[in-house]
Design a protein around this motif. Structure first.
Motif, PDB file in Angstrom:
ATOM      1  N   ARG A  73       0.805  -1.234   0.000  1.00  0.00           N
ATOM      2  CA  ARG A  73       0.000   0.000   0.000  1.00  0.00           C
ATOM      3  C   ARG A  73       0.834   1.278   0.000  1.00  0.00           C
ATOM      4  NH1 ARG A  73      -2.971  -3.865  -1.492  1.00  0.00           N
ATOM      5  NH2 ARG A  73      -3.762  -5.192   0.170  1.00  0.00           N
ATOM      6  N   PRO A  76      -0.281   3.666  -3.095  1.00  0.00           N
ATOM      7  CA  PRO A  76      -1.424   4.585  -2.951  1.00  0.00           C
ATOM      8  C   PRO A  76      -1.215   5.666  -1.889  1.00  0.00           C
ATOM      9  CG  PRO A  76      -2.018   2.367  -2.187  1.00  0.00           C
ATOM     10  CD  PRO A  76      -0.700   2.259  -2.918  1.00  0.00           C
ATOM     11  N   VAL A  77      -0.486   5.366  -0.817  1.00  0.00           N
ATOM     12  CA  VAL A  77      -0.261   6.428   0.185  1.00  0.00           C
ATOM     13  C   VAL A  77       0.546   7.568  -0.454  1.00  0.00           C
ATOM     14  CG1 VAL A  77       0.840   7.033   2.374  1.00  0.00           C
ATOM     15  CG2 VAL A  77      -0.468   4.913   2.192  1.00  0.00           C
ATOM     16  N   THR A  79       0.729   8.206  -3.621  1.00  0.00           N
ATOM     17  CA  THR A  79      -0.132   8.812  -4.642  1.00  0.00           C
ATOM     18  C   THR A  79      -1.051   9.856  -4.009  1.00  0.00           C
ATOM     19  OG1 THR A  79      -0.097   6.840  -6.013  1.00  0.00           O
ATOM     20  CG2 THR A  79      -1.976   8.315  -6.307  1.00  0.00           C
ATOM     21  N   GLY A  80      -1.675   9.466  -2.895  1.00  0.00           N
ATOM     22  CA  GLY A  80      -2.585  10.392  -2.216  1.00  0.00           C
ATOM     23  C   GLY A  80      -1.867  11.635  -1.726  1.00  0.00           C
ATOM     24  N   LEU A  81      -0.664  11.421  -1.224  1.00  0.00           N
ATOM     25  CA  LEU A  81       0.150  12.533  -0.716  1.00  0.00           C
ATOM     26  C   LEU A  81       0.502  13.489  -1.856  1.00  0.00           C
ATOM     27  CD1 LEU A  81       1.665  13.388   1.934  1.00  0.00           C
ATOM     28  CD2 LEU A  81       3.616  12.093   1.083  1.00  0.00           C
ATOM     29  N   ARG A  83      -0.943  13.848  -4.768  1.00  0.00           N
ATOM     30  CA  ARG A  83      -2.129  14.520  -5.314  1.00  0.00           C
ATOM     31  C   ARG A  83      -2.533  15.708  -4.441  1.00  0.00           C
ATOM     32  NH1 ARG A  83      -4.982  12.940 -10.251  1.00  0.00           N
ATOM     33  NH2 ARG A  83      -3.847  11.094 -10.908  1.00  0.00           N
ATOM     34  N   ALA A  84      -2.335  15.545  -3.124  1.00  0.00           N
ATOM     35  CA  ALA A  84      -2.758  16.601  -2.203  1.00  0.00           C
ATOM     36  C   ALA A  84      -1.717  17.704  -2.084  1.00  0.00           C
ATOM     37  CB  ALA A  84      -3.064  16.006  -0.831  1.00  0.00           C
ATOM     38  N   ASN A  85      -0.453  17.342  -2.232  1.00  0.00           N
ATOM     39  CA  ASN A  85       0.609  18.362  -2.195  1.00  0.00           C
ATOM     40  C   ASN A  85       1.693  18.023  -3.217  1.00  0.00           C
ATOM     41  OD1 ASN A  85       2.633  20.169  -1.721  1.00  0.00           O
ATOM     42  ND2 ASN A  85       2.728  19.846   0.490  1.00  0.00           N
ATOM     43  N   PRO A  86       1.565  18.557  -4.420  1.00  0.00           N
ATOM     44  CA  PRO A  86       2.503  18.221  -5.498  1.00  0.00           C
ATOM     45  C   PRO A  86       3.930  18.701  -5.247  1.00  0.00           C
ATOM     46  CG  PRO A  86       0.476  19.184  -6.369  1.00  0.00           C
ATOM     47  CD  PRO A  86       0.456  19.402  -4.896  1.00  0.00           C
ATOM     48  N   ILE A  88       5.720  17.971  -2.697  1.00  0.00           N
ATOM     49  CA  ILE A  88       6.484  16.931  -1.997  1.00  0.00           C
ATOM     50  C   ILE A  88       7.035  15.941  -3.031  1.00  0.00           C
ATOM     51  CG2 ILE A  88       6.365  15.087  -0.266  1.00  0.00           C
ATOM     52  CD1 ILE A  88       4.072  16.591   1.070  1.00  0.00           C
ATOM     53  N   HIS A 106      -1.995  -1.593  -7.447  1.00  0.00           N
ATOM     54  CA  HIS A 106      -1.632  -0.198  -7.197  1.00  0.00           C
ATOM     55  C   HIS A 106      -0.498   0.233  -8.114  1.00  0.00           C
ATOM     56  CE1 HIS A 106      -4.238  -0.780  -3.862  1.00  0.00           C
ATOM     57  NE2 HIS A 106      -3.391  -1.475  -3.153  1.00  0.00           N
ATOM     58  N   ASN A 109      -1.899   0.581 -11.709  1.00  0.00           N
ATOM     59  CA  ASN A 109      -2.777   1.737 -11.935  1.00  0.00           C
ATOM     60  C   ASN A 109      -2.075   3.071 -11.696  1.00  0.00           C
ATOM     61  OD1 ASN A 109      -5.663   0.846 -12.648  1.00  0.00           O
ATOM     62  ND2 ASN A 109      -4.982  -0.614 -11.114  1.00  0.00           N
ATOM     63  N   ARG A 113      -1.918   5.709 -14.637  1.00  0.00           N
ATOM     64  CA  ARG A 113      -2.371   7.097 -14.452  1.00  0.00           C
ATOM     65  C   ARG A 113      -1.215   8.084 -14.532  1.00  0.00           C
ATOM     66  NH1 ARG A 113      -5.438   4.969  -9.832  1.00  0.00           N
ATOM     67  NH2 ARG A 113      -3.728   5.757  -8.567  1.00  0.00           N
ATOM     68  N   GLU A 115       1.120   8.663 -12.363  1.00  0.00           N
ATOM     69  CA  GLU A 115       1.257   9.414 -11.116  1.00  0.00           C
ATOM     70  C   GLU A 115       2.667   9.976 -11.020  1.00  0.00           C
ATOM     71  OE1 GLU A 115      -1.115  10.099  -9.048  1.00  0.00           O
ATOM     72  OE2 GLU A 115      -2.677   8.686  -9.639  1.00  0.00           O
TER      73      GLU A 115
ATOM     74  N   TYR C  33     -11.072  10.953  -2.496  1.00  0.00           N
ATOM     75  CA  TYR C  33     -10.567   9.797  -3.231  1.00  0.00           C
ATOM     76  C   TYR C  33     -11.691   8.769  -3.200  1.00  0.00           C
ATOM     77  CZ  TYR C  33      -6.051  11.988  -1.998  1.00  0.00           C
ATOM     78  OH  TYR C  33      -5.008  12.857  -1.821  1.00  0.00           O
ATOM     79  N   GLU C  62      -8.066   2.683  -8.004  1.00  0.00           N
ATOM     80  CA  GLU C  62      -8.257   1.368  -8.627  1.00  0.00           C
ATOM     81  C   GLU C  62      -9.104   0.440  -7.769  1.00  0.00           C
ATOM     82  OE1 GLU C  62      -5.435   2.866  -7.985  1.00  0.00           O
ATOM     83  OE2 GLU C  62      -4.082   1.639  -6.786  1.00  0.00           O
ATOM     84  N   PHE C  69      -6.150   4.258   1.269  1.00  0.00           N
ATOM     85  CA  PHE C  69      -4.739   4.629   1.491  1.00  0.00           C
ATOM     86  C   PHE C  69      -4.386   5.972   0.843  1.00  0.00           C
ATOM     87  CE2 PHE C  69      -4.258   0.126   2.695  1.00  0.00           C
ATOM     88  CZ  PHE C  69      -3.514   0.283   3.862  1.00  0.00           C
ATOM     89  N   THR C  70      -4.985   6.279  -0.298  1.00  0.00           N
ATOM     90  CA  THR C  70      -4.719   7.607  -0.874  1.00  0.00           C
ATOM     91  C   THR C  70      -5.321   8.685   0.026  1.00  0.00           C
ATOM     92  OG1 THR C  70      -6.621   7.291  -2.338  1.00  0.00           O
ATOM     93  CG2 THR C  70      -4.441   6.973  -3.321  1.00  0.00           C
ATOM     94  N   GLY C  73      -2.882   9.327   2.567  1.00  0.00           N
ATOM     95  CA  GLY C  73      -1.810  10.156   2.002  1.00  0.00           C
ATOM     96  C   GLY C  73      -2.217  11.619   1.942  1.00  0.00           C
ATOM     97  N   GLY C  74      -3.467  11.850   1.539  1.00  0.00           N
ATOM     98  CA  GLY C  74      -3.968  13.226   1.474  1.00  0.00           C
ATOM     99  C   GLY C  74      -3.982  13.888   2.845  1.00  0.00           C
TER     100      GLY C  74
END
Lengths: 250, 188, 360
Positions: A73, A76-77, A79-81, A83-86, A88, A106, A109, A113, A115, C33, C62, C69-70, C73-74
């Motif tokens: 995982r 995705p962690v 990826t989420g980070l 997306r929220a703060n480019p 970093i 993950h 994808n 995408r 990422e 997300y 996906e 998990f995203t 991260g956010g």
């Protein structure tokens, strides 16, 4: 006069000597990565995510923001980070199980995408932390705890060729390479290009590093090195597969 | 206060039962009353009988689901069979008189059963596309949940942009409401 | 300057999924997300239509593991991040949310319960109570609000962001397919106009260096020894127990002289309310108790009711998932217990009225 080996500035001294087994390749990959972080001067803006498996031992390895996540995982962690703060610079650090088995959806994808993160996958041909079971990257015929008579490709298929897969599903902007700890200078250059590719906002960047696991391979120093240097590249070709910086035909 | 009026409208996909329920619900809401509208969904969303559940009252509605309706409207043979379960002795059951072969399936326990020629009227007098608006007229007449004026206003709100382009549509829709109300009046 | 999503208080008539999107905007959520699963899809549909106008983001992942998990991260980036799911997606969501518990990551998850087990129906149930309160391999260090109306959905979605960031426990808004899909009226408002302070999120990662020095943060969910883990969990247990009384919410009426108290939550409590009011009119001594937080559970409050009444009637669209939480909370009470369990099916006032009448 004795010289003290130089540690990367981004390494965290308090957690050294590190926790990996003697002869494990993780330390070398992380040394190369540490030097690249230093050279790029990005220590303050890096987020390092590690997986479950041996990579989790890197959770306090660097003096950079670090999160140790679940098996597979990390991608995705990060990826989420991102997306929220480019701003970093996100590094997802994982093993072959995390990237090619339990977290393969993950990886696939995130790559599809495009990422803007950098995934670094350490391939040591087995699930090491859990005691040496077969991994997606276990070589044909190779003995592990769950393939005690050797990996039978009729039963379990062939090893996953990750960078080739990632290269096949990514489009413009992706950087994909396979390096090896047997050629640290080259591996370091791949890691640097992978991070530069993210920082340029080009797209997904992925580096697989061929590595060692003497503990589970049950090999001595000589055989360990011979395996990573000679045997693994027969199946896992070392080199750059995709580099946006190099135009077609060059 | 009285209890909320419970309405179920059922038909085939494309007959517009959901939009009828939605327009009535919005009209009631505009009047400051409490309305709760829930479409049936699930596998029936594709290719099955479409049912709209609607409740209108003076206070917040209780359970979104109800066992027996005050008004149950069925617009196809399958809808007749599907909605029998929502009928008891207090229910007014409305169905289209052109539906064939359902004589034995009509809920005999209903308080009253009204057959209205909505499909025929829409085809011969008005236009098939306002069939559901005729049904809307029938429902508001049978329940009294919203006035004709409110119903008109709600339609105007919903379809006003179309009426701008073709004012005849407005007339057609308003006629459909009136005709739907008349059909129920005559059937009673 | 981007305009506020909700300029003034107004009465609206919309579906619950649309309400969630409006509430998330009003709560100043930054990013969603999500992964499609019925009946929560329209939360994403509305969010993706409205969010860009206010500089908000969305990522379709996906699967629900990735959505969870995203989201984490956010949150690590210091954003108000959230996700929404249902049913089998909620099952997958338990993995990231157990990491959120371990790392105290203030994430917000909207659950619209559907039938179970397995794929079951896409319609409705209250069968995700156990999973949402205690799912994951852990102790359920989380907060779960069970909503009953669209006003609740709006109010508690806004509140969930504050709760998550205040206490640093993952926070769930537990709705269901009926609430997701039905339309009813509610009043939407800008929380700050009503004097509700919205907590500012803080970055875990990516903080600026101060005077050229940056203290990097290292967070993990793996511990080497039993003792090391126990020390961390002991701290969490203490903190959770300490804040639980200020988080707990419930609603009760007509319990003082009641011989039977109907205990229900979520959308079923609407039917229970109607039933109790009707029975009271007919002279039956019946009361109403509704836990709004299912985790932490209003244990003391229910125990006080149980001490005074003869019988608790548990009503839920599940096979005793609420009853299990409640009976554990009132362990030792000698109150009688009756059940009206309809797993995966809606409950009406009429059924509750009939059941109570059959009991007396």
């Amino acid at each position: 006069m004795t010289t003290v080996p130089q540690m990367p500035k981004s390494w965290r001294l308090e957690s050294k000597p590190h926790k990996f087994c003697p002869g494990c390749g993780h330390g070398l990959v992380l040394k190369a990565l540490g030097e690249v972080i230093d050279e790029l001067g990005i220590q303050d803006r890096v987020a390092f995510g590690c997986d479950i498996g041996c990579s989790l031992l890197a959770w306090d390895f660097f003096n950079v923001d670090t999160v140790q996540t679940h098996h597979g995982r990390t991608t995705p962690v990060m990826t989420g980070l991102k997306r929220a703060n480019p701003d970093i610079v996100c590094i997802a650090y994982m093993g072959d199980g995390g990237g090619y088995a339990i977290g393969s959806q993950h990886l696939v994808n995130a790559a599809a995408r495009n990422e803007r993160i950098t995934a670094i996958l350490v391939n040591n041909c087995n699930y090491a932390m859990t005691g040496g079971q077969m991994a997606p990257t276990t070589l044909p015929g190779m003995k592990t705890e769950t393939t005690p008579y050797g990996r039978d490709v009729e039963q379990t298929g062939y090893p996953t060729q990750g960078p080739e897969m990632v290269a096949a599903i990514t489009r413009e902007g992706a950087y994909v390479a396979r390096g090896t700890i047997a050629n640290l200078k080259q591996l370091k250059s791949y890691l640097k290009k992978a991070l530069e590719n993210q920082m340029a906002g080009n797209g997904f960047s992925f580096v697989e590093a061929l590595s060692t696991c003497p503990t589970n391979w049950r090999t001595n120093a000589k055989d360990t090195w011979a395996f990573v240097e000679k045997e693994m590249p027969k199946y896992f070709k070392v080199g750059e597969i995709k580099n946006p910086a190099v135009k077609e035909g060059e | 206060m009285g209890k909320a009026v419970k309405i179920a409208i059922a038909g085939e996909g494309g007959q517009g039962v959901q939009s009828v329920a939605e327009i009535i619900a919005e009209a009631a809401n505009e009047e400051g009353r409490e309305a709760l509208y829930i479409p049936n969904f699930g596998v029936e969303q594709r290719g099955g009988v479409s049912i709209a559940f609607l409740q209108i009252g003076e206070e917040q509605i209780g359970s979104p689901k109800f066992q027996k309706g005050d008004i149950v409207v069925a617009l196809s043979d399958r809808a007749v069979r599907r909605t029998r379960q929502y009928v008891d002795e207090n229910t007014t059951f409305v169905y289209d008189s052109s539906i064939e072969g359902v004589e034995d399936d009509l809920p005999k326990n209903a308080g009253r059963i009204l057959a209205i020629p909505a499909i025929e009227v829409s085809k011969k007098e008005l236009h098939p596309r306002v069939f559901n608006i005729i049904i809307m007229g029938a429902v508001i007449k049978a329940t009294g949940v919203v006035s004709e004026e409110e119903a008109r206003a709600a339609i105007e709100k919903k379809l006003g942009y179309k009426f701008e382009q073709d004012p005849r549509l407005r007339e057609l829709n308003f006629q459909a409401i009136s005709r739907g109300m008349e059909l129920v009046e005559k059937a009673q | 300057m981007v305009e506020k999503p909700v300029q003034e208080e107004k009465r609206v008539f919309m579906t619950g999924n649309e309400v969630v999107a409006w509430a998330a905007l009003a709560a100043k959520a930054d990013i969603m997300y999500g992964y499609p699963i019925t009946p929560q899809n329209e939360i994403m549909h509305y969010w993706t239509r409205m969010a860009p106008k206010y500089g908000k983001k969305f990522l379709q992942t996906e699967d629900e593991l990735s959505a969870g998990f995203t989201t984490l991260g956010g949150v690590l980036a210091g954003k108000k991040a959230f996700t929404a799911t249902a049913g089998p997606g909620n099952t997958l969501m338990q993995e990231p949310m157990s990491m959120a518990e371990m790392m105290r990551i203030p994430s917000v998850v909207i659950i619209q319960q559907r039938g179970g087990p397995s794929t079951a129906t896409v319609i409705y149930s209250q069968q995700e109570v156990t999973m949402t309160t205690y799912g994951g391999n852990g102790e359920g260090f989380r907060i779960v609000y069970s909503t009953a109306s669209h006003q609740d959905v709006f109010d508690y979605t806004i509140k969930a962001f504050n709760t998550a960031w205040k206490y640093r426990f993952p926070t769930f808004v537990l709705g269901d397919g009926y609430q997701a899909k039905m339309r009813e009226s509610l009043t939407i408002y800008d929380p700050e106009d009503r004097g509700i302070e919205l907590l500012e999120p803080e970055p875990f990662f990516g903080k600026q260096a101060v005077n050229g020095e940056k203290q990097p943060l290292h967070i993990r969910n793996t511990y080497n020894t039993e003792e090391e883990l126990y020390e961390v969990l002991s701290r969490y247990m203490d903190e959770y127990m300490k804040v639980a009384p200020e988080i707990v919410e419930y609603h009760q009426f007509d319990c003082d002289d009641a011989e039977i108290v109907v205990v229900s939550h979520g959308v079923v409590s609407r039917a229970a309310k109607g039933a109790v009011q009707e029975l009271r009119k007919e002279g039956y001594k019946v009361g109403y108790f509704r836990p709004i937080t299912l985790r932490p559970f209003p244990a003391e409050q229910l125990r006080a009711v149980a001490d005074k009444t003869k019988t608790l009637l548990f009503v839920e669209s599940a096979f005793g998932q609420l009853a299990k939480l409640a009976q554990q909370a009132i362990f030792g009470s000698t109150v009688g217990v009756e059940n009206l369990f309809k797993p995966g099916v809606g409950v009406t006032s009429e059924e509750i009225v009939a059941r109570v009448k059959a009991m007396v």
